[in-house]
Design an enzyme around this catalytic site. Structure first.
Site, PDB file in Angstrom:
ATOM      1  N   GLY A  51       7.252   5.976   8.084  1.00  0.00           N
ATOM      2  CA  GLY A  51       5.953   7.140   8.180  1.00  0.00           C
ATOM      3  C   GLY A  51       6.243   7.760   9.606  1.00  0.00           C
ATOM      4  O   GLY A  51       7.456   7.892  10.125  1.00  0.00           O
ATOM      5  N   SER A  52       5.026   8.551  10.201  1.00  0.00           N
ATOM      6  CA  SER A  52       5.222   9.257  11.368  1.00  0.00           C
ATOM      7  C   SER A  52       5.149   8.527  12.656  1.00  0.00           C
ATOM      8  O   SER A  52       4.619   7.208  12.562  1.00  0.00           O
ATOM      9  CB  SER A  52       3.961  10.188  11.111  1.00  0.00           C
ATOM     10  N   VAL A  88       1.265   7.331  13.808  1.00  0.00           N
ATOM     11  CA  VAL A  88       0.821   6.068  12.920  1.00  0.00           C
ATOM     12  C   VAL A  88       1.699   4.835  13.366  1.00  0.00           C
ATOM     13  O   VAL A  88       1.212   3.814  13.433  1.00  0.00           O
ATOM     14  CB  VAL A  88       1.045   6.509  11.302  1.00  0.00           C
ATOM     15  N   GLY A  89       2.997   5.084  13.588  1.00  0.00           N
ATOM     16  CA  GLY A  89       3.910   3.958  13.755  1.00  0.00           C
ATOM     17  C   GLY A  89       3.616   3.286  15.020  1.00  0.00           C
ATOM     18  O   GLY A  89       3.348   2.063  15.201  1.00  0.00           O
ATOM     19  N   LYS A 100       1.004  -1.147  -0.172  1.00  0.00           N
ATOM     20  CA  LYS A 100      -0.013   0.149   0.149  1.00  0.00           C
ATOM     21  C   LYS A 100       1.076   1.395   0.003  1.00  0.00           C
ATOM     22  O   LYS A 100       1.467   1.621   1.036  1.00  0.00           O
ATOM     23  CB  LYS A 100      -0.857  -0.121   0.991  1.00  0.00           C
ATOM     24  N   GLU A 113      10.177   2.654  10.431  1.00  0.00           N
ATOM     25  CA  GLU A 113      11.318   3.679  10.344  1.00  0.00           C
ATOM     26  C   GLU A 113      10.497   5.137  10.430  1.00  0.00           C
ATOM     27  O   GLU A 113       9.770   5.221   9.626  1.00  0.00           O
ATOM     28  CB  GLU A 113      11.805   3.583   8.880  1.00  0.00           C
ATOM     29  N   GLU A 141       8.967  17.397  14.910  1.00  0.00           N
ATOM     30  CA  GLU A 141       9.418  17.436  13.461  1.00  0.00           C
ATOM     31  C   GLU A 141       8.151  18.024  12.592  1.00  0.00           C
ATOM     32  O   GLU A 141       7.015  18.033  12.680  1.00  0.00           O
ATOM     33  CB  GLU A 141       9.028  15.917  12.999  1.00  0.00           C
ATOM     34  N   CYS A 180      12.878  12.378   6.125  1.00  0.00           N
ATOM     35  CA  CYS A 180      13.280  12.008   7.451  1.00  0.00           C
ATOM     36  C   CYS A 180      14.545  12.438   8.008  1.00  0.00           C
ATOM     37  O   CYS A 180      14.638  12.529   9.246  1.00  0.00           O
ATOM     38  CB  CYS A 180      12.957  10.386   7.568  1.00  0.00           C
TER      39      CYS A 180
HETATM   40  P1  NAP Z   1       2.234   9.012   7.618  1.00  0.00           P
HETATM   41  O1  NAP Z   1       1.106   9.757   7.823  1.00  0.00           O
HETATM   42  O2  NAP Z   1       2.560   8.138   8.891  1.00  0.00           O
HETATM   43  O3  NAP Z   1       1.861   7.992   6.587  1.00  0.00           O
HETATM   44  C1  NAP Z   1       2.622   6.967   5.986  1.00  0.00           C
HETATM   45  C2  NAP Z   1       1.918   5.769   5.434  1.00  0.00           C
HETATM   46  O4  NAP Z   1       1.245   5.298   6.445  1.00  0.00           O
HETATM   47  C3  NAP Z   1       1.209   6.213   4.183  1.00  0.00           C
HETATM   48  O5  NAP Z   1       1.120   5.244   3.218  1.00  0.00           O
HETATM   49  C4  NAP Z   1      -0.320   6.482   4.892  1.00  0.00           C
HETATM   50  O6  NAP Z   1      -1.352   6.600   4.184  1.00  0.00           O
HETATM   51  C5  NAP Z   1      -0.275   5.142   5.905  1.00  0.00           C
HETATM   52  N1  NAP Z   1      -1.156   5.446   7.189  1.00  0.00           N
HETATM   53  C6  NAP Z   1      -1.587   6.377   7.772  1.00  0.00           C
HETATM   54  N2  NAP Z   1      -2.292   6.319   8.747  1.00  0.00           N
HETATM   55  C7  NAP Z   1      -2.351   4.652   8.696  1.00  0.00           C
HETATM   56  C8  NAP Z   1      -2.795   3.737   9.628  1.00  0.00           C
HETATM   57  N3  NAP Z   1      -3.463   4.159  11.087  1.00  0.00           N
HETATM   58  N4  NAP Z   1      -2.633   2.406   9.493  1.00  0.00           N
HETATM   59  C9  NAP Z   1      -1.718   2.143   8.742  1.00  0.00           C
HETATM   60  N5  NAP Z   1      -1.353   2.909   7.681  1.00  0.00           N
HETATM   61  C10 NAP Z   1      -1.683   4.549   7.786  1.00  0.00           C
HETATM   62  O7  NAP Z   1       3.726   9.555   7.142  1.00  0.00           O
HETATM   63  P2  NAP Z   1       4.002  10.774   5.832  1.00  0.00           P
HETATM   64  O8  NAP Z   1       3.285  11.928   6.295  1.00  0.00           O
HETATM   65  O9  NAP Z   1       3.201   9.989   4.704  1.00  0.00           O
HETATM   66  O10 NAP Z   1       5.245  10.693   5.995  1.00  0.00           O
HETATM   67  C11 NAP Z   1       6.141  11.580   6.604  1.00  0.00           C
HETATM   68  C12 NAP Z   1       6.579  10.751   7.932  1.00  0.00           C
HETATM   69  O11 NAP Z   1       7.651   9.596   7.531  1.00  0.00           O
HETATM   70  C13 NAP Z   1       7.696  11.608   8.837  1.00  0.00           C
HETATM   71  O12 NAP Z   1       7.285  11.632   9.907  1.00  0.00           O
HETATM   72  C14 NAP Z   1       8.918  11.263   8.163  1.00  0.00           C
HETATM   73  O13 NAP Z   1      10.188  11.444   9.214  1.00  0.00           O
HETATM   74  C15 NAP Z   1       8.754   9.663   8.042  1.00  0.00           C
HETATM   75  N6  NAP Z   1       9.885   9.033   7.283  1.00  0.00           N
HETATM   76  C16 NAP Z   1      10.734   8.137   8.128  1.00  0.00           C
HETATM   77  C17 NAP Z   1      11.581   7.608   7.292  1.00  0.00           C
HETATM   78  C18 NAP Z   1      12.439   6.770   7.798  1.00  0.00           C
HETATM   79  O14 NAP Z   1      13.183   5.810   7.211  1.00  0.00           O
HETATM   80  N7  NAP Z   1      13.019   6.850   8.906  1.00  0.00           N
HETATM   81  C19 NAP Z   1      11.665   7.835   5.812  1.00  0.00           C
HETATM   82  C20 NAP Z   1      10.757   8.746   5.088  1.00  0.00           C
HETATM   83  C21 NAP Z   1       9.733   9.289   5.784  1.00  0.00           C
HETATM   84  P3  NAP Z   1      -1.969   7.629   3.319  1.00  0.00           P
HETATM   85  O15 NAP Z   1      -0.974   8.819   3.455  1.00  0.00           O
HETATM   86  O16 NAP Z   1      -2.182   7.211   2.102  1.00  0.00           O
HETATM   87  O17 NAP Z   1      -3.363   7.990   4.089  1.00  0.00           O
END
Ligand code: NAP
Ligand code: MG
Length: 496
Positions: free
Chosen positions: A228-229, A232-233, A175, A250, A385, A284
């Protein structure tokens, strides 16, 4: 006319069961629709998991080097399609073409690595402590891997997860972020063309709540790999705890670059510009804090402001552009809210701090590169962040204070120090709490064959990249073969 995109489930391109769709638009020009995508739900996830489970029965038996051979084809096709897909990626998520090409190259590198590593998926075999007995250590696939990815590296991050998962013999339900579904679709096309069995890779478009949650809860998925964030993680880890799924996380960062008095300031300046404002601060590993030793603070801030003002905002497809837009309207509002918080906390805004709306920029989600000085440890703009082009500058007396400030956050992904003093560099390498530390380089720039990930709330102890990614997707299995023809009891027959 916007392109129509589909899910790929059970070996076929298909609509969502509900027939619902969503649009994806260009953040540099919101009038431009990139594509229309299926808005999937639980029913689609069920079908995808069933397909992946079925495919797992045969895929796990394919010798790993043969699975790796498919990865070599993946790399070949990716090299051919690099420019086309990099351009699509820029239209889809805004970062400049130079960076989407880099994002794509990371995928190629990951495929090349997977090709080679497919011939190395073995472990050390220690000798048995008993005669006529052998212990064989192997690594086996786990089953169905659920891959949930963010939008900021639409190609690299999915490849970090999907390639090692497949090469290890697992099958996949993927996904992608609903902000970058087109790039993800291209990746699945490439995997299919290279020869991955169609039922082994399933693509389910939709949002976190419609598709992500059903995946995490699904008893037919054995591993969730998520980037992701933090919020959510955390919710994913809780749900995976209930079903005892393996989960790799991550998450976010609040990365800092330290510049000591003896540093090469021109080099440190190039580093912070790239680290803070590359990908519009939406990495990130982005540099969101700059920790300056007092002797160079004022001079360096002057250099930095002057250079920052010269950065050109615009459509990432234009060669003149240095900084693209933010991903969407909500992201821009979040950044602006933090700028207000910074002002309210008493930090001093010295450049940026507003929407960029001149001419063509009014069509997208542009925000001026922003710098705060007089930022104090503990302020929210120093701790949280922001995920945008906002840099907080903190003044410190010495190396000890610099490291203490750097470490004082909930995150621990990337970090950097600029100094010519070898003793200072080694102390920083030892004492900084982060998964990645750069010496005389910016906080961004990880290479695909090195372990990638962070400490504290940045993750839960796993590492992507290189060989370490394979630990996420395999179980150890030990087989003891006793060919002595009698019962031999370890720890008993050979007791001291
Ligand atoms: P996000 O809102 O946490 O979303 C990440 C993914 O999870 C998206 O595909 C999202 O779907 C999905 N998602 C959202 N809520 C969910 C739930 N309750 N259950 C399962 N999946 C769910 O993060 P983002 O805003 O896309 O990305 C930014 C974040 O990612 C930042 O915090 C950044 O630091 C982090 N990041 C970390 C790394 C690393 O390797 N450490 C690398 C890149 C980014 P939808 O968006 O389609 O709704
Ligand atoms: Mg988009």
């Amino acid at each position: 006319m916007a392109d129509r995109y589909l899910n790929f489930i059970d070996g076929e391109w298909c609509e969502a069961a509900s027939g619902k769709t969503f649009e994806n638009r260009n953040p540099a020009n919101w009038d431009e629709v990139i594509g229309v995508f299926p808005l999937s739900g639980r029913e689609d996830v069920d079908r995808a998991v069933k397909s992946a489970r079925e495919a797992f029965r045969e895929w796990r038996l394919v010798p790993a080097p043969q699975r790796g051979r498919i990865m070599r084809k993946v790399a070949d096709i990716m090299i051919e399609r690099k420019e086309e897909i990099a351009r699509l990626m820029t239209r889809e998520m805004g970062k400049v073409l130079l960076e989407t090409r880099g994002d794509f190259q990371e995928g190629i590198d990951t495929a090349v690595y997977a090709t080679g590593y497919s011939r190395m998926l073995f472990a050390e075999n220690p000798p048995s402590e008993l005669p006529d007995k052998m212990g064989i250590v192997t690594r086996v696939p786990i089953g169905v891997v659920g891959v949930i990815t963010p939008w900021n590296f639409p190609m690299a991050i999915p490849t970090w997860k999907i390639f090692p998962a497949l090469v290890s013999g697992n099958t996949v339900v993927f996904k992608p972020a609903s902000d970058t579904p087109a790039t993800a679709t291209k990746l699945v096309e490439i995997l299919l063309e290279a020869g991955v069995p169609p039922k082994a890779i399933n693509l389910v478009h939709g949002t976190g709540s419609t598709v992500g949650v059903p995946m995490v809860e699904h008893p037919g998925i054995d591993v969730i790999t998520f980037t992701g964030s933090v919020p959510v993680g955390r919710s994913i880890a809780e749900a995976c705890g209930r079903t005892l799924k393996r989960v790799s996380l991550e998450l976010g960062g609040k990365n800092a670059q330290i510049v000591l008095n003896d540093a090469n300031l021109d080099l440190a300046l190039e580093g912070v510009l790239w680290g803070a404002f590359g990908t519009t601060g939406q990495r990130c590993t982005a540099t969101s804090r700059l920790i300056l030793q007092e002797g160079i603070h004022d001079r360096f801030v002057d250099m930095l402001v002057e250079a920052t003002k010269k950065l050109k905002l615009g459509d990432g497809l234009l060669p003149s552009t240095d900084v693209g837009p933010l991903i969407n309207e909500k992201a821009r509002e979040k950044v602006h809210r933090y700028v207000q918080i910074g002002k309210d906390e008493g930090a001093r805004l010295i450049t940026g701090g507003e929407f960029a709306t001149d001419g063509e920029l009014s069509r997208g989600w542009f925000y001026k590169p922003t710098i705060f000085v007089d930022v104090k440890p503990g302020m929210r703009i120093e701790q949280e962040e922001i995920f945008g082009p906002v840099l907080s500058v903190i003044k410190v007396k010495d190396l000890d204070e610099a490291i203490a400030v750097l470490n004082d956050t909930e995150y621990g992904l990337s970090s950097s120090i600029y100094t010519q003093d070898v003793n200072a560099a080694f102390r920083a390498m030892r004492d900084i709490e982060a998964g990645i530390t750069y010496v005389n380089g910016p906080t961004i720039g990880a290479e695909a064959h090195f372990p990638f990930g962070g400490v504290k709330n940045t993750g839960n102890g796993h590492r992507e990249g290189g060989w370490t990614a394979y630990d996420i997707f395999t179980e150890w299995k030990v087989v003891y073969v006793d060919y002595s023809g009698k019962l031999q009891r370890a720890q008993i027959d050979n007791a001291e």
